[in-house]
Design an enzyme around this catalytic site. Structure first.
Site, PDB file in Angstrom:
ATOM      1  N   ASP A 207      41.679  44.311  38.310  1.00 46.52           N
ATOM      2  CA  ASP A 207      41.399  45.235  39.170  1.00 46.52           C
ATOM      3  C   ASP A 207      40.951  46.253  38.877  1.00 46.52           C
ATOM      4  OD1 ASP A 207      40.650  46.829  42.127  1.00 46.52           O
ATOM      5  OD2 ASP A 207      42.147  44.894  42.890  1.00 46.52           O
ATOM      6  N   HIS A 275      36.430  45.069  43.162  1.00 44.94           N
ATOM      7  CA  HIS A 275      37.305  45.290  42.323  1.00 44.94           C
ATOM      8  C   HIS A 275      37.496  44.881  40.434  1.00 44.94           C
ATOM      9  CE1 HIS A 275      39.505  45.909  45.936  1.00 44.94           C
ATOM     10  NE2 HIS A 275      38.625  45.532  46.261  1.00 44.94           N
ATOM     11  N   GLU A 341      35.655  43.168  50.109  1.00 43.44           N
ATOM     12  CA  GLU A 341      35.601  44.270  49.606  1.00 43.44           C
ATOM     13  C   GLU A 341      34.338  44.614  48.541  1.00 43.44           C
ATOM     14  OE1 GLU A 341      40.117  46.052  51.310  1.00 43.44           O
ATOM     15  OE2 GLU A 341      39.542  45.566  49.232  1.00 43.44           O
TER      16      GLU A 341
END
Ligand code: ACM
Length: 540
Positions: A207, A275, A341
């Site tokens: 991440d 990420h 995301e």
């Protein structure tokens, strides 16, 4: 004592006999088995384990039987003798009978305890393993413990159990990317999962905050990317330095083996195209503006462009190299590539990305996202693996072989299943175990939300919108222990249990058998087991 705790213990004491049509319920209340088996027929009397008790198993069953011997040894203070053949009386028999596979599947089993013997039969070793977990739960809770206990009658109530799971994907996710999780803590997490018959552990290995898996071809991923050096929020306080860390390939092989011995498949998650901050910090050439990033000192690179990489062909090749090593380490058919995301607005502002969209005749940034995921899907498929991604991979069109993990509610799962794709249900509403599980004023600081035990227990993974054929695409469900606010094992376990006990029942037991009051009764026994195992949990 809280109201829930009072109700649970009151029921244990009165051992209420229900007149439910569900015949197994009355027996199971006192037995404390979680998840509840498909059927339980109680008998009279009990089987006693003593030093003279032998475990009888041959061939593939012997490996499972020896796990039983090892599991009981700490509490008993001795190892039961494991033998190949003996007259039945006074023995625990563990047998693979391939013909049972048809009725019970790979993971099902039958367990019969009489005053003379305990017999566990299954069509395959995985089923024996689960039968053994049930036997551990039929014994007094201390039998699961790590300490020798004297003066406890080690007896198993006479019973006949037939059991198999409702879903094939019974998962939990841990997040060593946000806070590194040392190997022994992962092992303890796996042990406790196995006792509750979970069979998938997703490890969120990469991440923005850290890259946690050694990749030989790109050593900077861990040399630079595993050691973030700025503050984060833990329990409301800013930590001055985040302790980093990573798993060597040897660590990974060990964990994969350790989990496999407990019939848990580790599903690796390598996040892309967002990420991805720790990877971009380590290798600026996969970032949006490599030259600018190269000119920055490492600490200043961490927050560049929200960790969204540039999906140019060189980045695709880089990540496919990474996946090649990942596939070598993880036998899992499913490889998770995140996909969530991504702030694709960064691609809108980037001249090079706009050129890429034009050149490949894509519609827009969502099309570029989809193109990128398709490259990974085709690559994994060409190696016999299946891509799993969070539901954002639906944007711009789903890759042909993709499995969707539905986290933003049920909608992504419904769309994917209706389009004939397999899905795993992991909605924030019922499976985000990083959410508060009680009043936020009295709980340890969490990321937000409100997900209480009863709500987890009430979860139904098959969305009402799916017809019977589409519902077959729901492989199961998974709970997420995102790690932003979870910095140590004690807290991780506190967030996991007892909610994971509730989820284990959602994913294993027949829907018709679900009953909150009865679950609470059995949970009292499960919590006693967790205490014996020195596994932290949130008290009721
Ligand atoms: C997620 O929680 N972003 C999958």
């Amino acid at each position: 004592m809280s109201e829930l705790a009072r109700r649970a213990s009151a029921r244990i004491l009165t051992a209420t006999v229900y007149t439910s049509v569900w015949v197994s319920v009355a027996a199971s209340q006192t037995m404390g088995i979680i998840p509840l088996p498909v059927s339980i027929e109680p008998g009279d009397g009990s089987f006693s384990i003593t030093r003279a008790t032998c475990v009888v198993a041959e061939g593939p069953a012997a490996a499972e039987a020896s796990k039983l011997v090892e599991a009981l040894a700490p509490a008993l203070g001795y190892r039961l003798k494991l033998v190949g053949n003996l007259p039945a009386k006074g023995t625990i028999q563990v047998k693979v009978e391939p013909s049972l596979r048809e009725r019970l599947g790979e993971e099902g089993y039958e367990l019969e305890a009489t005053t003379d013997t305990v017999v566990i039969r299954a069509g395959a070793p995985a089923g024996l393993f689960y039968g053994i977990q049930t036997l551990r739960q039929l014994l007094p809770p201390a039998a699961c413990g790590r300490q020798k206990v004297d003066g406890v009658p080690w007896s198993v109530p006479c019973v006949r159990i037939r059991d198999f799971p409702r879903f094939q994907w019974r998962g939990l996710l841990i997040d060593p990317a946000r806070h590194f999780i040392p190997v022994p803590d992962v092992e303890q997490f796996i042990d406790t999962m196995a006792l509750h018959k979970f069979n998938r552990l997703q490890m969120h290995l990469t991440d923005d905050q850290g890259w946690r898996i050694e990749i030989k071809k790109y050593p900077q991923l861990v040399q630079t990317g595993a050691w973030m050096d700025f503050t984060t929020i833990v329990q409301g306080k800013a930590e001055s330095k985040r302790p980093g860390g990573f798993y060597t390939q040897e660590d990974i092989r060990h964990l994969v083996r350790y989990a496999a011995e407990r019939y848990i498949i580790i599903v690796p998650e390598i996040e892309m195209p967002a990420h991805t901050g720790a990877a971009i910090v380590s290798y600026p050439q996969i970032g949006l503006y490599p030259q600018k990033l190269n000119d920055l000192p490492v600490p200043k690179r961490w927050t560049a462009h929200e960790g969204v990489l540039a999906p140019r062909p060189q980045s695709v090749a880089f990540l496919q190299d990474v996946l090649t090593e990942v596939m070598d380490l993880f036998p899992s058919k499913y490889i998770h590539i995140g996909g969530d995301e991504a702030n694709i607005a960064h691609w809108k502002e980037c001249e090079e990305m706009q050129g890429l969209i034009r050149e490949m005749k894509l519609k827009d940034e969502a099309g570029l996202h989809s193109w990128f995921i398709r490259q990974m899907d085709a690559f994994l498929a060409s190696h016999g693996r299946k891509l799993v991604g969070w539901d954002e991979i639906l944007q711009g069109g789903l890759a042909p072989g993709a499995v969707v993990m539905s986290w933003r509610g049920e909608a992504g799962g419904i769309t994917a299943a209706q389009a004939g794709h397999d899905v795993v249900m992991a909605p924030t509403s019922h499976t985000y175990f990083d959410y508060y599980q009680g009043p936020s004023q009295t709980e340890p600081k969490a990321i937000g939300g409100d997900l209480r035990l009863e709500k987890v227990y009430q979860y139904e993974p098959i969305p009402a919108a799916l017809n019977a054929d589409q519902a077959k695409h729901v492989l199961g469900g998974q709970a997420q222990l995102w790690g932003e606010y979870i910095s140590n094992q004690k807290h991780r376990l506190y967030m996991t249990y007892p909610r994971a006990a509730a989820l284990s029942e959602v994913l294993w037991s027949p829907r018709a058998s679900h009953n909150w009051d009865q679950f609470l009764t059995r949970l009292a026994g499960d919590l006693e087991r967790l205490r014996a195992l020195e596994v932290n949990y949130r008290p009721l």
